[in-house]
Design a protein around this motif. Structure first.
Motif, mmCIF file in Angstrom:
data_model
loop_
_atom_site.group_PDB
_atom_site.id
_atom_site.type_symbol
_atom_site.label_atom_id
_atom_site.label_comp_id
_atom_site.label_asym_id
_atom_site.label_seq_id
_atom_site.Cartn_x
_atom_site.Cartn_y
_atom_site.Cartn_z
ATOM 1 N N GLU A 74 8.794 -33.349 -72.071
ATOM 2 C CA GLU A 74 8.282 -33.130 -73.425
ATOM 3 C C GLU A 74 6.994 -32.307 -73.417
ATOM 4 N N PHE A 75 6.257 -32.332 -72.286
ATOM 5 C CA PHE A 75 4.976 -31.635 -72.196
ATOM 6 C C PHE A 75 5.104 -30.282 -71.493
ATOM 7 N N ASP A 76 6.319 -29.887 -71.167
ATOM 8 C CA ASP A 76 6.571 -28.632 -70.457
ATOM 9 C C ASP A 76 7.101 -27.609 -71.464
ATOM 10 N N GLN A 77 6.261 -26.667 -71.831
ATOM 11 C CA GLN A 77 6.639 -25.690 -72.850
ATOM 12 C C GLN A 77 7.779 -24.784 -72.389
ATOM 13 N N ALA B 62 0.661 -22.168 -60.539
ATOM 14 C CA ALA B 62 1.311 -23.475 -60.490
ATOM 15 C C ALA B 62 0.296 -24.591 -60.687
ATOM 16 N N LEU B 63 -0.874 -24.438 -60.082
ATOM 17 C CA LEU B 63 -1.912 -25.452 -60.236
ATOM 18 C C LEU B 63 -2.366 -25.552 -61.685
ATOM 19 N N GLN B 64 -2.515 -24.414 -62.354
ATOM 20 C CA GLN B 64 -2.927 -24.433 -63.750
ATOM 21 C C GLN B 64 -1.881 -25.108 -64.613
ATOM 22 N N ARG C 51 -4.731 -40.445 -61.381
ATOM 23 C CA ARG C 51 -5.983 -39.739 -61.684
ATOM 24 C C ARG C 51 -6.509 -40.166 -63.047
ATOM 25 N N ASP C 52 -7.824 -40.210 -63.177
ATOM 26 C CA ASP C 52 -8.464 -40.447 -64.470
ATOM 27 C C ASP C 52 -8.651 -39.116 -65.180
ATOM 28 N N VAL C 53 -8.125 -39.019 -66.401
ATOM 29 C CA VAL C 53 -8.282 -37.815 -67.215
ATOM 30 C C VAL C 53 -8.988 -38.214 -68.506
ATOM 31 N N ASP C 54 -10.300 -38.047 -68.520
ATOM 32 C CA ASP C 54 -11.112 -38.367 -69.702
ATOM 33 C C ASP C 54 -10.845 -39.785 -70.203
ATOM 34 N N ASP D 109 -2.554 -28.373 -66.961
ATOM 35 C CA ASP D 109 -2.207 -28.373 -68.387
ATOM 36 C C ASP D 109 -1.249 -29.511 -68.705
ATOM 37 N N PHE D 110 -0.297 -29.739 -67.821
ATOM 38 C CA PHE D 110 0.666 -30.822 -67.996
ATOM 39 C C PHE D 110 -0.047 -32.171 -68.019
ATOM 40 N N GLU D 111 -0.945 -32.385 -67.086
ATOM 41 C CA GLU D 111 -1.680 -33.644 -67.020
ATOM 42 C C GLU D 111 -2.497 -33.867 -68.286
ATOM 43 N N ASP D 112 -3.132 -32.815 -68.785
ATOM 44 C CA ASP D 112 -3.929 -32.932 -70.007
ATOM 45 C C ASP D 112 -3.051 -33.299 -71.198
#
Length: 261
Positions: free
Chosen positions: A120-123, A175-177, A209-212, A181-184
């Motif tokens: 769902e988060f993969d454009q 790929a890293l970016q 991982r902690d994301v905000d 973006d996916f994690e965010d």
């Protein structure tokens, strides 16, 4: 054999040559669990349209999961994009296995996590399917090349599994970016629902991982990294890297993030 509260698996890709069902069976034989969550892309219908590779180990995995469900372990299956045909059967149980689109799981320590596959988060997957399919074919070629590299490594005495595709993802900036973006996006979805975190798959990049302030958890896969997430009886989440020393070392430093409420 240790008992854990939950096991989270994603991106097994049954029906393909790349599926490392033998390693997955070793992992499953090492844990007793109350819950087993299959977080998408368990069966790879995309690849099976091109070529079906169904090994004895893959068949044994299916039998083991059905047996776990019969003997009282709760098994929940959340289809992903590669097994999206099963999304037509949401709300139905197959052999005591529940099929749902997403799930809210409460850990033993009270934290609540959103469980879904993550496409769902993969454009690209959502809006440019042909690009996703092409990428899947190229990924399959990398995996085939990796099998040759693994054979050579074993001949020279290197027993630890190494993934060419995983190495490429960690080294290529684009790929890293995409992963960041996916994690965010995934973490934002959990935050919008007032949850403590999210557990997903899809991008074959295992991490805790902690994301905000949101705990982002990705199960990884059983093609490259051979990784899973387990929930211990106290609610602590741990990333298990089965046979990959490099990934185990990296994520041992990140695992403690899962204990942060």
């Amino acid at each position: 054999m240790p008992t854990v509260r939950s096991i989270f698996l994603s991106d097994i890709h049954l029906g393909t040559r790349a599926c490392q069902a033998d390693r997955l069976l070793e992992f499953l034989r090492s844990y007793v669990a109350e819950n087993v969550f299959l977080v998408g892309d368990i069966v790879d219908f995309w690849a099976m349209r091109r070529n079906i590779v169904w090994t004895a180990e893959q068949n044994t995995f299916v039998q083991k999961i059905l047996k776990r469900a019969r003997r009282g372990e709760r098994v929940v299956f959340i289809p992903g994009n590669h097994d999206e045909a099963l999304r037509d059967y949401l709300g139905i149980a197959f052999g005591d296995i529940e099929v749902v689109g997403e799930y809210i799981h409460q850990l033993a320590d009270g934290r609540r996590f959103l469980l879904l596959h993550g496409d769902e988060f993969d454009q690209i997957t959502r809006h440019h399917r042909w690009v996703a399919v092409l990428g899947d074919v190229m990924y399959d070629l990398l995996v085939r090349l990796n099998s040759i590299i693994s054979f050579v490594r074993r001949r020279f005495g290197f027993t630890c599994y190494w993934s060419l595709a995983g190495y490429a993802k960690r080294r290529v900036k684009t790929a890293l970016q995409f992963i960041f973006d996916f994690e965010d996006s995934a973490s934002h979805a959990a935050r919008q629902r007032g949850l403590d975190g999210i557990i997903c798959g899809h991008i074959h990049s295992a991490v805790i991982r902690d994301v905000d302030g949101i705990t982002y958890v990705n199960c990884g896969d059983w093609v490259d990294s051979c990784t899973a997430i387990v929930e211990h009886l106290d609610g602590r989440l741990e990333l298990i890297a089965w046979g990959s020393k490099e990934l185990a070392v990296v994520n041992a430093q990140q695992e403690e993030v899962a204990c942060v409420s």
